[in-house]
Scaffold this active site. Structure first.
Site, mmCIF file in Angstrom:
data_model
loop_
_atom_site.group_PDB
_atom_site.id
_atom_site.type_symbol
_atom_site.label_atom_id
_atom_site.label_comp_id
_atom_site.label_asym_id
_atom_site.label_seq_id
_atom_site.Cartn_x
_atom_site.Cartn_y
_atom_site.Cartn_z
ATOM 1 N N ARG A 50 -3.575 1.051 -4.397
ATOM 2 C CA ARG A 50 -2.821 2.156 -4.570
ATOM 3 C C ARG A 50 -1.644 1.251 -4.716
ATOM 4 N NH1 ARG A 50 -4.072 7.479 -4.396
ATOM 5 N NH2 ARG A 50 -4.735 7.403 -5.683
ATOM 6 N N ASN B 276 -1.167 10.611 5.132
ATOM 7 C CA ASN B 276 -2.807 9.567 4.561
ATOM 8 C C ASN B 276 -3.353 9.748 5.686
ATOM 9 O OD1 ASN B 276 -2.622 9.309 1.270
ATOM 10 N ND2 ASN B 276 -0.706 8.859 2.433
#
Length: 179
Positions: free
Chosen positions: A23, A87
């Site tokens: 991403r 994350n």
């Protein structure tokens, strides 16, 4: 980290363990430089997925990237409070005005009331087998998840009340100043 500049726009690239792009975020404005972490802000930034699909983030965010910790933290400024999306990821590197890190699937979602939920355990297990995460890496990632949960429970660092709001105000002033 010597040539970083507060107020400058950077891109963010997230990779998977196999070094494939996962991403990419169009921009994040550097708000503050610390010895072991950086703080960025962005709002309605364009995100490109590995399959080429794009979308825009919905709310302002304050992002924390760490030099030595295996996680990053995104404080999301929503109408009903601050949410965090964390994350489990490699420490960042910077190349060509781009913050880069490896995303290791496990995520921690923190809600405005301080409760939290570990996400994507199945994805982690799948990728661990498919991409051959070593036992040492597995131990590091699980230990870092525990560290992150401790920070949430202690309400320290990025999770200290008022922190995301403070950095969002700094971000807004920087964006107004440059226009």
């Amino acid at each position: 980290m010597n040539n970083l500049k507060v107020g400058k726009r950077y891109q963010i690239h997230s990779y998977k363990h196999n070094h494939k792009i996962h991403r990419a975020w169009d921009e994040a404005v550097l708000l503050e430089i610390h010895e072991d972490y950086l703080i960025f802000g962005n709002k309605r930034t364009k995100v490109t997925e590995s399959n080429g699909c794009t979308w825009r983030t919905r709310e302002p965010a304050v992002l924390y990237f760490f030099k030595n910790s295996w996680f990053n933290i995104i404080g999301q400024y929503k109408e009903n409070g601050i949410y965090y999306y964390c994350n489990i990821a490699s420490p960042f590197i910077i190349e060509e005005n781009t913050i880069k890190y490896i995303d290791y699937d496990l995520d921690l979602r923190v809600f405005p009331d301080g409760s939290f939920k570990v996400l994507d355990r199945g994805e982690y297990k799948y990728h661990k087998g498919m991409m051959n995460y070593s036992d040492d890496l597995d131990k590091i990632l699980k230990k870092e998840l525990t560290t992150l949960i401790e920070l949430v429970r202690e309400k320290s660092g990025a999770f200290e009340p008022g922190t995301v709001e403070k950095y969002y105000e700094i971000y807004k002033k920087m964006i107004v100043t440059e226009k």
